[in-house]
Design an enzyme around this catalytic site. Structure first.
Site, PDB file in Angstrom:
ATOM      1  N   LYS A 119       0.866  -1.180   0.000  1.00 22.09           N
ATOM      2  CA  LYS A 119       0.000   0.000   0.000  1.00 22.09           C
ATOM      3  C   LYS A 119       0.903   1.230   0.000  1.00 22.09           C
ATOM      4  CE  LYS A 119      -3.132   2.842   2.592  1.00 22.09           C
ATOM      5  NZ  LYS A 119      -3.572   3.232   3.960  1.00 22.09           N
ATOM      6  N   GLY A 180      -7.737   9.291  10.315  1.00 19.79           N
ATOM      7  CA  GLY A 180      -7.987   9.318  11.750  1.00 19.79           C
ATOM      8  C   GLY A 180      -9.010  10.322  12.204  1.00 19.79           C
ATOM      9  N   ALA A 206      -9.362   5.910   4.899  1.00 15.74           N
ATOM     10  CA  ALA A 206      -9.194   7.069   5.785  1.00 15.74           C
ATOM     11  C   ALA A 206     -10.497   7.822   5.998  1.00 15.74           C
ATOM     12  CB  ALA A 206      -8.122   8.038   5.282  1.00 15.74           C
ATOM     13  N   GLY A 207     -10.755   8.157   7.264  1.00 13.32           N
ATOM     14  CA  GLY A 207     -11.875   9.013   7.608  1.00 13.32           C
ATOM     15  C   GLY A 207     -13.089   8.314   8.170  1.00 13.32           C
ATOM     16  N   ASN A 228      -8.502   1.804  10.384  1.00 11.00           N
ATOM     17  CA  ASN A 228      -7.693   1.461  11.547  1.00 11.00           C
ATOM     18  C   ASN A 228      -8.225   2.171  12.789  1.00 11.00           C
ATOM     19  OD1 ASN A 228      -4.110   1.594  12.383  1.00 11.00           O
ATOM     20  ND2 ASN A 228      -5.793   0.611  13.405  1.00 11.00           N
TER      21      ASN A 228
END
Length: 277
Positions: A119, A180, A206-207, A228
């Site tokens: 990635k 995040g 993301a987000g 994550n």
């Protein structure tokens, strides 16, 4: 348009969602469309439990921040997230230059016995963690030429997404919101445009903050979601991981089923023909 998208947009009425075509990345088929991270957990045991609860088959690992064998005297993540059970997706988190990103990918390939799946992230700003697009394009070109299967983190710009696919990336990963942030998908129409034009899998990256964000991404037709913080930073990461598993499935099934059109005014749910007058 990719097989994944063409099959999803014309589902057969007789085909149950359980028989949905698998997500295929670099020739490998995955039943789960959720990709999880391995950072920010309290300890490796929580990482193990949350990863299992999520149902994921692919786990991303920040090579610059996590030991997967480069530090033999430290605990090894691969002791709890086994490469025999999961596809390990090394990422270049924390890289701000083409040189650092490419070097990190090559290190990962050495540590993972020659595996080429990576990635790519090339960040441009420490405050927003938005991608440096010119550097991302250059690094992607170099890595593809070097034989890597590149899944690439990018902005939600449809033109850039198309260019990255043309370069040869095996998946394009537009952000939903800053890494995040937990803000959810902030530009649904850009994501939708990327999906409609896609020739490779589109993975929202993301987000995401909660289960409804994951469901929305899948309802838009995305092939998967990587997250994550939404799991690892939840008050109960293991329970949130399970919630995300169900949200991904529900969102995908809703997409395949085809939602009703939006209407400005009410529409009776029961027919009025034949009512006693």
């Amino acid at each position: 348009m990719s097989d994944t998208h063409s099959s999803a947009q014309e589902p057969s009425a007789s085909t149950p969602a359980s028989q949905d075509q698998a997500l295929t990345i670099a020739g490998v088929a995955y039943q789960s469309r959720l990709i999880t991270g391995s950072g920010k957990y309290r300890d490796f045991e929580e990482t193990r439990l949350a990863t299992a609860a999520s149902g994921t088959e692919m786990v991303t690992v920040a090579i610059r921040r996590t030991n997967i064998g480069q530090n033999p005297d430290e605990p090894n993540l691969l002791d709890v997230i086994s490469p025999d059970q999961y596809t390990i997706l090394p990422n270049t988190a924390g890289c701000y230059t083409v040189k650092d990103a490419v070097r990190t990918c090559r290190l990962a390939r050495e540590l993972l016995d020659g595996r080429n799946l990576v990635k790519l992230e090339v960040l441009g700003d420490e405050k927003t963690l938005y991608p440096d697009i010119p550097a991302t394009l250059k690094a992607a070109e170099e890595l593809v030429k070097d034989g890597f299967d590149v899944m690439v983190y990018t902005s939600d710009d449809p033109i850039i997404a198309r260019t990255l696919a043309e370069i040869g990336c095996v998946a394009v990963m537009p952000l939903a919101a800053p890494i995040g942030s937990g803000l959810g998908i902030q530009n649904r129409y850009n994501i939708l445009t990327i999906v409609e034009e896609a020739k490779v899998p589109i993975i929202v990256d993301a987000g995401v903050g909660t289960a409804s964000d994951a469901a929305i991404a899948m309802e838009l037709g995305c092939d998967g979601v990587l997250m994550n913080s939404a799991i690892a930073c939840a008050q109960n990461p293991v329970l949130m991981a399970e919630a995300m598993k169900h949200a991904m499935l529900a969102g995908r099934q809703a997409y395949l089923a085809g939602r009703i059109p939006r209407k400005r005014f009410a529409s009776a749910s029961s027919p009025i023909d034949g009512l006693i007058g």
